[in-house]
Scaffold this motif. Structure first.
Motif, PDB file in Angstrom:
ATOM      1  N   SER A 115      -3.898   0.720  -2.641  1.00  0.00           N
ATOM      2  CA  SER A 115      -2.836  -0.625  -3.317  1.00  0.00           C
ATOM      3  C   SER A 115      -3.055  -0.578  -5.038  1.00  0.00           C
ATOM      4  O   SER A 115      -1.599  -1.032  -4.512  1.00  0.00           O
ATOM      5  N   THR A 116      -3.405   0.024  -5.585  1.00  0.00           N
ATOM      6  CA  THR A 116      -3.141   0.302  -6.401  1.00  0.00           C
ATOM      7  C   THR A 116      -2.455   1.308  -7.436  1.00  0.00           C
ATOM      8  O   THR A 116      -1.990   0.530  -9.099  1.00  0.00           O
ATOM      9  N   GLY A 117      -1.606   1.763  -6.691  1.00  0.00           N
ATOM     10  CA  GLY A 117      -0.278   2.050  -7.505  1.00  0.00           C
ATOM     11  C   GLY A 117       0.070   3.886  -7.169  1.00  0.00           C
ATOM     12  O   GLY A 117       0.331   3.889  -6.579  1.00  0.00           O
ATOM     13  N   TRP A 118       0.695   4.263  -7.526  1.00  0.00           N
ATOM     14  CA  TRP A 118       1.375   5.498  -8.191  1.00  0.00           C
ATOM     15  C   TRP A 118       0.858   6.834  -8.554  1.00  0.00           C
ATOM     16  O   TRP A 118       0.634   6.347  -9.618  1.00  0.00           O
ATOM     17  N   GLY A 119       1.078   7.767  -8.419  1.00  0.00           N
ATOM     18  CA  GLY A 119       0.651   9.239  -9.206  1.00  0.00           C
ATOM     19  C   GLY A 119      -0.415   9.989  -8.689  1.00  0.00           C
ATOM     20  O   GLY A 119      -0.888   9.611  -7.420  1.00  0.00           O
ATOM     21  N   PRO A 120      -0.014  11.030  -8.972  1.00  0.00           N
ATOM     22  CA  PRO A 120      -1.067  12.853  -8.399  1.00  0.00           C
ATOM     23  C   PRO A 120      -2.831  12.601  -7.983  1.00  0.00           C
ATOM     24  O   PRO A 120      -2.966  12.909  -7.347  1.00  0.00           O
ATOM     25  N   ARG A 121      -2.742  11.041  -8.763  1.00  0.00           N
ATOM     26  CA  ARG A 121      -4.636  10.518  -7.932  1.00  0.00           C
ATOM     27  C   ARG A 121      -4.736  10.506  -6.839  1.00  0.00           C
ATOM     28  O   ARG A 121      -5.479  10.644  -5.809  1.00  0.00           O
ATOM     29  N   LEU A 122      -3.215  10.726  -6.262  1.00  0.00           N
ATOM     30  CA  LEU A 122      -3.203   9.848  -4.892  1.00  0.00           C
ATOM     31  C   LEU A 122      -3.181  11.437  -3.936  1.00  0.00           C
ATOM     32  O   LEU A 122      -3.348  11.545  -2.675  1.00  0.00           O
ATOM     33  N   PHE A 123      -3.763  12.549  -4.313  1.00  0.00           N
ATOM     34  CA  PHE A 123      -3.860  13.773  -3.988  1.00  0.00           C
ATOM     35  C   PHE A 123      -5.139  13.728  -3.645  1.00  0.00           C
ATOM     36  O   PHE A 123      -5.239  14.231  -2.806  1.00  0.00           O
ATOM     37  N   LYS A 161       4.848   2.307  -1.934  1.00  0.00           N
ATOM     38  CA  LYS A 161       4.683   1.560  -1.201  1.00  0.00           C
ATOM     39  C   LYS A 161       6.388   1.114  -0.385  1.00  0.00           C
ATOM     40  O   LYS A 161       5.480   0.593   0.581  1.00  0.00           O
ATOM     41  N   ILE A 162       6.987   1.004  -0.593  1.00  0.00           N
ATOM     42  CA  ILE A 162       8.754   0.718  -0.121  1.00  0.00           C
ATOM     43  C   ILE A 162       9.249   1.900   0.155  1.00  0.00           C
ATOM     44  O   ILE A 162      10.270   2.105   0.626  1.00  0.00           O
ATOM     45  N   TYR A 193       0.711  -1.211  -0.256  1.00  0.00           N
ATOM     46  CA  TYR A 193       0.208   0.048   0.417  1.00  0.00           C
ATOM     47  C   TYR A 193       0.957   1.212  -0.142  1.00  0.00           C
ATOM     48  O   TYR A 193       2.066   2.036   0.962  1.00  0.00           O
ATOM     49  N   ALA A 194       0.548   2.009  -0.733  1.00  0.00           N
ATOM     50  CA  ALA A 194       1.186   3.553  -0.454  1.00  0.00           C
ATOM     51  C   ALA A 194       0.551   4.552   1.038  1.00  0.00           C
ATOM     52  O   ALA A 194      -0.790   3.619   0.616  1.00  0.00           O
TER      53      ALA A 194
END
Length: 126
Positions: free
Chosen positions: A100-108, A53-54, A32-33
């Motif tokens: 859980s699904t990834g990385w990117g600006p959507r995580l804002f 995640k890491i 998880y991020a």
């Protein structure tokens, strides 16, 4: 399911520091991020910081950049938010969240996250 429990909030004077912790249990933490968000009374929940995640990538809101540091210890299933040079406008309930699904600006965006903690109150007095 992932259970998240924040701790470390409290009352601090302007210019002071606090370290928030978020302990995770349930599924594999490193899948998880992890993000930190905050919500002040009468305001929408806003992005503060996120870590991959890491732990190789981080991103911060402009309002906290240079003052806050997000980190994680996957061996301890814990994510941290070190908050320095606190200002009264940092007063809010702080939440950690897992995605859980990834990385990117959507995580804002808070809506992207799957699991949330119950929050911890941070109050900065002037």
């Amino acid at each position: 399911q992932v259970q998240l429990v924040e701790s470390g909030g409290g009352l601090v004077q302007a210019g002071g520091s606090l370290r928030l912790s978020c302990a995770a249990s349930g599924r594999t933490f490193s899948n998880y991020a992890m993000g930190w968000f905050r919500q002040a009374p009468g305001k929408e929940r806003e992005f503060v910081a996120v870590i991959s995640k890491i732990g190789g990538s981080t991103s911060y809101a402009n309002s906290v950049k240079g003052r806050f540091t997000i980190s994680r210890d996957n061996a301890k299933n814990t994510v941290y938010l070190q908050m320095n040079s606190l200002k009264p406008e940092d007063t809010a309930v702080y939440y950690c969240a897992a995605e859980s699904t990834g990385w990117g600006p959507r995580l804002f965006r808070a809506t992207e996250y799957d699991y949330w903690g119950q929050g911890t109150q941070v109050t900065v007095s002037s």
